[in-house]
Scaffold this motif. Structure first.
Motif, mmCIF file in Angstrom:
data_model
loop_
_atom_site.group_PDB
_atom_site.id
_atom_site.type_symbol
_atom_site.label_atom_id
_atom_site.label_comp_id
_atom_site.label_asym_id
_atom_site.label_seq_id
_atom_site.Cartn_x
_atom_site.Cartn_y
_atom_site.Cartn_z
ATOM 1 N N ARG A 86 0.857 -1.191 0.000
ATOM 2 C CA ARG A 86 0.000 0.000 0.000
ATOM 3 C C ARG A 86 0.887 1.233 0.000
ATOM 4 N NH1 ARG A 86 -4.941 -2.047 -1.239
ATOM 5 N NH2 ARG A 86 -5.497 -3.681 0.215
ATOM 6 N N TYR A 87 0.461 2.233 -0.767
ATOM 7 C CA TYR A 87 1.166 3.517 -0.757
ATOM 8 C C TYR A 87 0.142 4.623 -0.604
ATOM 9 C CZ TYR A 87 3.385 7.780 -2.174
ATOM 10 O OH TYR A 87 3.823 9.068 -2.186
ATOM 11 N N ASP A 88 0.467 5.543 0.289
ATOM 12 C CA ASP A 88 -0.350 6.729 0.514
ATOM 13 C C ASP A 88 0.620 7.883 0.712
ATOM 14 O OD1 ASP A 88 -1.562 8.668 2.710
ATOM 15 O OD2 ASP A 88 -3.248 7.761 1.624
ATOM 16 N N SER A 89 0.389 9.000 0.039
ATOM 17 C CA SER A 89 1.331 10.121 0.134
ATOM 18 C C SER A 89 1.454 10.663 1.557
ATOM 19 C CB SER A 89 0.932 11.239 -0.830
ATOM 20 O OG SER A 89 -0.365 11.708 -0.532
ATOM 21 N N ASN A 90 0.453 10.465 2.390
ATOM 22 C CA ASN A 90 0.528 10.904 3.790
ATOM 23 C C ASN A 90 1.069 9.824 4.713
ATOM 24 O OD1 ASN A 90 -0.583 13.508 3.315
ATOM 25 N ND2 ASN A 90 -2.602 12.570 3.179
ATOM 26 N N ALA A 91 0.686 8.566 4.491
ATOM 27 C CA ALA A 91 1.071 7.468 5.389
ATOM 28 C C ALA A 91 2.339 6.753 4.942
ATOM 29 C CB ALA A 91 -0.074 6.466 5.503
ATOM 30 N N GLY A 92 2.741 6.920 3.694
ATOM 31 C CA GLY A 92 3.961 6.285 3.205
ATOM 32 C C GLY A 92 3.726 4.909 2.607
ATOM 33 N N ARG A 93 4.819 4.116 2.577
ATOM 34 C CA ARG A 93 4.795 2.778 1.995
ATOM 35 C C ARG A 93 4.650 1.746 3.104
ATOM 36 N NH1 ARG A 93 8.996 5.533 -0.447
ATOM 37 N NH2 ARG A 93 10.471 4.655 1.031
ATOM 38 N N ARG A 94 3.818 0.715 2.852
ATOM 39 C CA ARG A 94 3.680 -0.354 3.839
ATOM 40 C C ARG A 94 3.256 -1.636 3.145
ATOM 41 N NH1 ARG A 94 -1.044 2.358 3.795
ATOM 42 N NH2 ARG A 94 -2.969 1.226 4.176
ATOM 43 N N ILE A 95 3.569 -2.744 3.801
ATOM 44 C CA ILE A 95 3.128 -4.058 3.344
ATOM 45 C C ILE A 95 2.298 -4.680 4.449
ATOM 46 C CG2 ILE A 95 3.818 -6.399 2.682
ATOM 47 C CD1 ILE A 95 6.369 -5.186 1.475
ATOM 48 N N GLU A 96 1.108 -5.123 4.080
ATOM 49 C CA GLU A 96 0.263 -5.893 4.992
ATOM 50 C C GLU A 96 0.752 -7.330 4.866
ATOM 51 O OE1 GLU A 96 -3.597 -4.999 3.417
ATOM 52 O OE2 GLU A 96 -3.415 -2.886 3.958
ATOM 53 N N VAL A 97 1.503 -7.801 5.863
ATOM 54 C CA VAL A 97 2.258 -9.046 5.777
ATOM 55 C C VAL A 97 1.353 -10.278 5.811
ATOM 56 C CG1 VAL A 97 4.053 -10.455 6.857
ATOM 57 C CG2 VAL A 97 4.236 -7.946 6.901
ATOM 58 N N ASP A 98 1.536 -11.140 4.791
ATOM 59 C CA ASP A 98 0.902 -12.457 4.766
ATOM 60 C C ASP A 98 1.893 -13.516 5.211
ATOM 61 O OD1 ASP A 98 -1.559 -11.546 3.751
ATOM 62 O OD2 ASP A 98 -0.813 -11.640 1.698
ATOM 63 N N GLU A 99 3.168 -13.329 4.808
ATOM 64 C CA GLU A 99 4.204 -14.313 5.128
ATOM 65 C C GLU A 99 5.537 -13.598 5.270
ATOM 66 O OE1 GLU A 99 5.445 -18.659 3.511
ATOM 67 O OE2 GLU A 99 5.263 -17.106 1.988
ATOM 68 N N LEU A 100 6.337 -14.066 6.221
ATOM 69 C CA LEU A 100 7.672 -13.516 6.438
ATOM 70 C C LEU A 100 8.605 -14.685 6.714
ATOM 71 C CD1 LEU A 100 8.702 -10.312 7.984
ATOM 72 C CD2 LEU A 100 9.697 -12.337 8.995
ATOM 73 N N VAL A 101 9.672 -14.789 5.929
ATOM 74 C CA VAL A 101 10.614 -15.914 6.039
ATOM 75 C C VAL A 101 12.026 -15.370 6.186
ATOM 76 C CG1 VAL A 101 11.547 -17.948 4.850
ATOM 77 C CG2 VAL A 101 9.122 -17.341 4.586
#
Length: 104
Positions: A86-101
């Motif tokens: 997700r990218y929002d000019s106010n909130a920045g860049r983020r990933i809603e994590v499904d998996e992390l290895v």
């Protein structure tokens, strides 16, 4: 050149498969990835006040991580993250994590 290569990757991937990319690409053409499932690697970092996590590369391209996964055991490790970007000019860049290895 990166934007062109990124667009080729996005066109070639189906909607259900995550797009393999880099933190540099997510930083440079962030709007192109908004709302897409991605797979990206970086070093997991944290800050405690307030507690939040992100991944970064050596050039300090960063993306925040969100979700219910316990990230604390993997702090400072190189990881691969899969999830919705997700990218929002106010909130920045983020990933809603499904998996992390962890890669290490």
């Amino acid at each position: 050149l990166i934007a062109f290569a990124t667009k080729l990757l996005l066109v070639g991937c189906g909607e259900s498969a995550p797009t393999k990319t880099t933190l540099s690409a997510l930083s440079q053409v962030q709007k192109d990835f908004d709302g897409r499932s991605v797979m990206v690697s970086g070093t997991l970092r944290t800050f405690d006040k307030p507690r939040h996590y992100w991944i970064e590369n050596d050039a300090l391209d960063r993306v925040a991580l969100e979700g219910a996964i316990n990230l604390a055991p993997l702090e400072s490790k190189t990881v691969t993250v899969t999830g919705m970007f997700r990218y929002d000019s106010n909130a920045g860049r983020r990933i809603e994590v499904d998996e992390l290895v962890a890669l290490e």
